[in-house]
Design an enzyme around this catalytic site. Structure first.
Site, mmCIF file in Angstrom:
data_model
loop_
_atom_site.group_PDB
_atom_site.id
_atom_site.type_symbol
_atom_site.label_atom_id
_atom_site.label_comp_id
_atom_site.label_asym_id
_atom_site.label_seq_id
_atom_site.Cartn_x
_atom_site.Cartn_y
_atom_site.Cartn_z
ATOM 1 N N LYS A 177 0.889 -1.003 -0.103
ATOM 2 C CA LYS A 177 0.083 0.113 -0.112
ATOM 3 C C LYS A 177 0.959 1.405 0.091
ATOM 4 O O LYS A 177 1.465 1.542 0.933
ATOM 5 C CB LYS A 177 -1.038 -0.016 1.230
ATOM 6 C CG LYS A 177 -2.176 0.994 1.047
ATOM 7 C CD LYS A 177 -2.553 1.853 1.895
ATOM 8 C CE LYS A 177 -1.945 2.766 2.625
ATOM 9 N NZ LYS A 177 -2.055 4.198 1.755
ATOM 10 N N CYS A 286 13.739 10.897 6.891
ATOM 11 C CA CYS A 286 13.388 10.303 8.402
ATOM 12 C C CYS A 286 14.782 10.644 9.237
ATOM 13 O O CYS A 286 14.896 10.579 10.342
ATOM 14 C CB CYS A 286 13.050 9.011 8.318
ATOM 15 S SG CYS A 286 14.208 8.062 7.449
ATOM 16 N N GLU A 387 9.271 16.057 15.206
ATOM 17 C CA GLU A 387 9.646 15.779 13.963
ATOM 18 C C GLU A 387 8.999 16.708 12.865
ATOM 19 O O GLU A 387 7.698 16.848 12.730
ATOM 20 C CB GLU A 387 9.584 14.488 13.398
ATOM 21 C CG GLU A 387 10.130 14.286 11.972
ATOM 22 C CD GLU A 387 9.669 12.890 11.513
ATOM 23 O OE1 GLU A 387 8.689 12.409 11.533
ATOM 24 O OE2 GLU A 387 10.668 12.405 11.107
HETATM 25 P P1 NAD Z 1 2.419 8.676 7.517
HETATM 26 O O1 NAD Z 1 2.455 7.548 8.808
HETATM 27 O O2 NAD Z 1 1.158 9.322 7.579
HETATM 28 O O3 NAD Z 1 1.894 7.536 6.501
HETATM 29 C C1 NAD Z 1 2.590 6.329 6.072
HETATM 30 C C2 NAD Z 1 1.628 5.177 5.319
HETATM 31 O O4 NAD Z 1 0.811 4.875 6.436
HETATM 32 C C3 NAD Z 1 0.734 5.846 4.198
HETATM 33 O O5 NAD Z 1 0.860 4.798 3.177
HETATM 34 C C4 NAD Z 1 -0.519 5.948 4.930
HETATM 35 O O6 NAD Z 1 -1.548 5.852 3.913
HETATM 36 C C5 NAD Z 1 -0.556 4.840 5.815
HETATM 37 N N1 NAD Z 1 -1.469 4.878 6.784
HETATM 38 C C6 NAD Z 1 -1.910 5.910 7.463
HETATM 39 N N2 NAD Z 1 -2.896 5.647 8.500
HETATM 40 C C7 NAD Z 1 -2.745 4.574 8.547
HETATM 41 C C8 NAD Z 1 -3.592 3.358 9.374
HETATM 42 N N3 NAD Z 1 -4.453 3.826 10.491
HETATM 43 N N4 NAD Z 1 -3.237 1.959 9.194
HETATM 44 C C9 NAD Z 1 -2.412 1.794 8.278
HETATM 45 N N5 NAD Z 1 -1.775 2.517 7.423
HETATM 46 C C10 NAD Z 1 -1.953 3.938 7.390
HETATM 47 O O7 NAD Z 1 3.507 9.100 6.993
HETATM 48 P P2 NAD Z 1 4.066 9.880 5.777
HETATM 49 O O8 NAD Z 1 3.769 11.322 6.216
HETATM 50 O O9 NAD Z 1 3.687 9.223 4.690
HETATM 51 O O10 NAD Z 1 5.429 9.762 6.038
HETATM 52 C C11 NAD Z 1 6.143 10.676 6.761
HETATM 53 C C12 NAD Z 1 6.705 9.764 7.825
HETATM 54 O O11 NAD Z 1 7.542 8.502 7.517
HETATM 55 C C13 NAD Z 1 7.994 10.560 8.760
HETATM 56 O O12 NAD Z 1 7.527 10.372 10.169
HETATM 57 C C14 NAD Z 1 9.189 9.897 8.556
HETATM 58 O O13 NAD Z 1 10.134 10.156 9.368
HETATM 59 C C15 NAD Z 1 8.522 8.550 8.405
HETATM 60 N N6 NAD Z 1 9.723 7.847 7.433
HETATM 61 C C16 NAD Z 1 10.507 6.763 8.256
HETATM 62 C C17 NAD Z 1 11.143 6.120 7.391
HETATM 63 C C18 NAD Z 1 12.272 5.267 8.199
HETATM 64 O O14 NAD Z 1 12.963 4.303 7.377
HETATM 65 N N7 NAD Z 1 12.465 5.064 9.471
HETATM 66 C C19 NAD Z 1 11.714 6.412 6.193
HETATM 67 C C20 NAD Z 1 10.866 7.407 5.615
HETATM 68 C C21 NAD Z 1 9.836 8.012 6.369
#
Ligand code: NAD
Length: 490
Positions: A177, A286, A387
């Site tokens: 997804k 991240c 963050e």
């Molecule tokens: P997000 O948590 O809003 O969304 C990530 C994914 O989760 C999306 O596909 C979203 O549709 C899905 N999602 C949202 N709610 C959900 C739920 N209730 N159940 C299942 N899936 C759900 O994050 P974002 O805004 O897309 O990305 C930014 C964040 O990602 C930042 O906090 C960043 O630090 C983190 N990130 C971490 C890494 C790592 O490797 N540690 C890498 C890249 C990004």
């Protein structure tokens, strides 16, 4: 518009839009235009996709192929990603607003993941354990079956490949997804995998929203493991459901990484490292080095140079080869970043550079925000603790090693850290004390496929990349082969 909607594939069928006219429009962050429209999956599609994936896992030639046969398909995926490098990078640029060079790097990384895990698949050795009786004993790495991989918007195709390549190499079927902000690359990845010979149903992309499709995947009884990359709060929600269901999760979450400059550092290199550590990917990384700690004795000198270098960062359109920093992913996200700078101001922070969105010329049409450096806050301020995920650096002075270790670790996060010093004994000491999954010494934000990646504390659970990346998608089965000379005794 409807005729240009990109469908997703469920088994042998193309799904144009399963819920009336439901679609997701991907917006080009550089100018607000529509970058593409994809059919939107719904929770009902999740049911169907899970059934198709289990059928593929059980009945299609994949899990039971010899590892070298599986590897040759993974190699072919890697090769085809390379062939389509430029068109995939272009799509990525439209979806995410990342500068061209970075988009090429993302596709190269995706290709590299399939190549690396093809090699791992072919060379993986199960363990023979030392027996304590008349038997041979061994431990096998077995797939879970059907797993869900949920990805964020900041590194499309790379994040998807980082999960799909090892999960497939291990023999699983994968339901992907992608983020609703950047849904297009996952569909391309599925197409390329199938063209390379991956049997139908082994990899399905479900472009949908987190709260419906994402949540439906995590709670679905047919999903045996969840691999998630995204924000810490979403990760917590997913872990809660997974905890109830007693299924394993891999969580790659947020960060607020400390970047430390000691007084004996090579200052020119340190300034360059700090600038690229925060302003690369417009801070939407991240591992962005978003908390800067500079030793007091050099603080003034260092900050002067940092301001000059930050002002010189070339903010521009993603397709301009001179651009070093592009837009943020969406207007909502840009407003969130700007909101944090306002919070920092209200907390007593002084904005040394940036702190605004350009409102003239071609940049005014997109979601740009200027490189921003703030000082005058302490470690309790919200802009220092939370963050921001944008081009915003907060700078704090420190006295000595103990002081900086205490400040650096005073955060719920633990994803990464960096330091600049000429003293390798100190670097070793500090690196061992810092609570973070990756620590960079006299460099920053280096990452490669063979080295494990993941977070301490609220930055995550489990490790991706390297051999750990394959283990994440396997469960261990122990076998005992009896070699008794005589019948067993009671
Ligand atoms: P997000 O948590 O809003 O969304 C990530 C994914 O989760 C999306 O596909 C979203 O549709 C899905 N999602 C949202 N709610 C959900 C739920 N209730 N159940 C299942 N899936 C759900 O994050 P974002 O805004 O897309 O990305 C930014 C964040 O990602 C930042 O906090 C960043 O630090 C983190 N990130 C971490 C890494 C790592 O490797 N540690 C890498 C890249 C990004």
């Amino acid at each position: 518009m409807q005729s240009s909607v990109k469908p997703f594939r469920l088994g042998s069928q193309w799904r144009t839009a399963s819920d009336g006219d439901a679609v997701i429009s991907s917006i080009n962050p550089a100018d607000g235009s529509v970058a593409g429209v994809v059919a939107r999956a719904t929770p009902r599609d999740v049911d169907e996709a899970v059934a198709i994936a289990w059928d593929a896992f059980r009945n299609k030639p994949w899990r039971k192929l010899r590892p070298d046969q599986r590897a040759s398909i993974l190699y072919e995926i890697s090769r085809r990603l390379k062939i389509e490098r430029e068109s995939l990078a272009r799509l990525q640029m439209l979806d995410s607003g990342k500068p061209w060079k970075e988009c090429l790097n993302m596709v190269d990384s995706a290709s590299g993941h399939f190549r690396y895990y093809a090699a791992v698949c072919e060379t993986w050795q199960n363990e023979m354990t030392s027996p304590r009786g008349e038997y041979f004993s061994m431990a096998l790495a077995e797939p879970f079956g059907v797993i869900a991989a949920i990805t964020p918007w900041n590194s499309p195709i790379m994040n998807e490949a980082q999960k799909a390549a090892p999960a497939l190499a291990a023999g699983n079927a994968v339901l992907l997804k992608p983020s609703e902000e950047t849904p297009q690359l996952a569909l391309e990845l599925v197409r390329i995998c199938m063209e390379a010979g991956l049997p139908e149903g082994l990899l399905t992309a479900l472009p949908g929203y987190g709260e419906d499709v994402g949540a439906a995947l995590v709670s679905h009884p047919g999903v045996r493991m969840v691999s998630f990359t995204g924000g810490t709060e979403t990760g917590r929600l997913i872990a809660r459901t997974a905890g109830e269901r007693l299924i394993p999760v891999g969580l790659e979450l947020g960060g607020k990484s400390p970047h430390i400059v000691f007084e004996d550092a090579d200052l020119e290199r340190a300034v360059a490292g700090v600038v690229s550590g925060i302003f690369g990917s417009a801070g939407q990384s991240c591992v962005a080095g978003s908390r800067l700690f500079v030793q007091k004795s050099i603080y003034g000198r260092f900050m002067k140079e940092l301001v000059t270098r930050s002002q010189a960062v070339r903010v521009g359109l993603p397709d301009d080869p001179n651009t070093q920093m592009g837009p943020l992913v969406s207007r909502t996200h840009r407003d969130k970043v700007a909101g944090y700078v306002d919070i920092a101001r209200s907390e007593g922070g002084k904005v040394l550079v940036g702190g605004y969105a350009p409102d003239e010329g071609p940049l005014a049409r997109g979601w740009f925000y200027m490189p921003t450096v703030i000082e005058g806050l302490d470690n309790k301020a919200r802009a220092v603790r939370e963050e921001i995920f944008g081009p915003v650096l907060v700078a704090l002075p420190f006295e000595d090693e103990d002081d900086v270790i205490a400040q650096a670790n005073d955060t719920p996060y633990g994803l990464a850290a960096g330091m600049w010093t000429a003293n390798y004994a100190r670097a070793w000491r500090v690196a061992r004390e810092i609570e973070a999954g990756s620590v960079w010494i006299n460099t920053y934000k280096q990452s490669h496929i063979a080295t494990p990646f993941g977070g301490f504390k609220e930055s995550g659970i489990g490790r991706e990349k390297g051999l750990h990346g394959l283990r994440l998608y396997t469960q261990v089965k122990s076998l005992y082969w009896g070699m008794h000379e005589k019948p067993m005794e009671l």
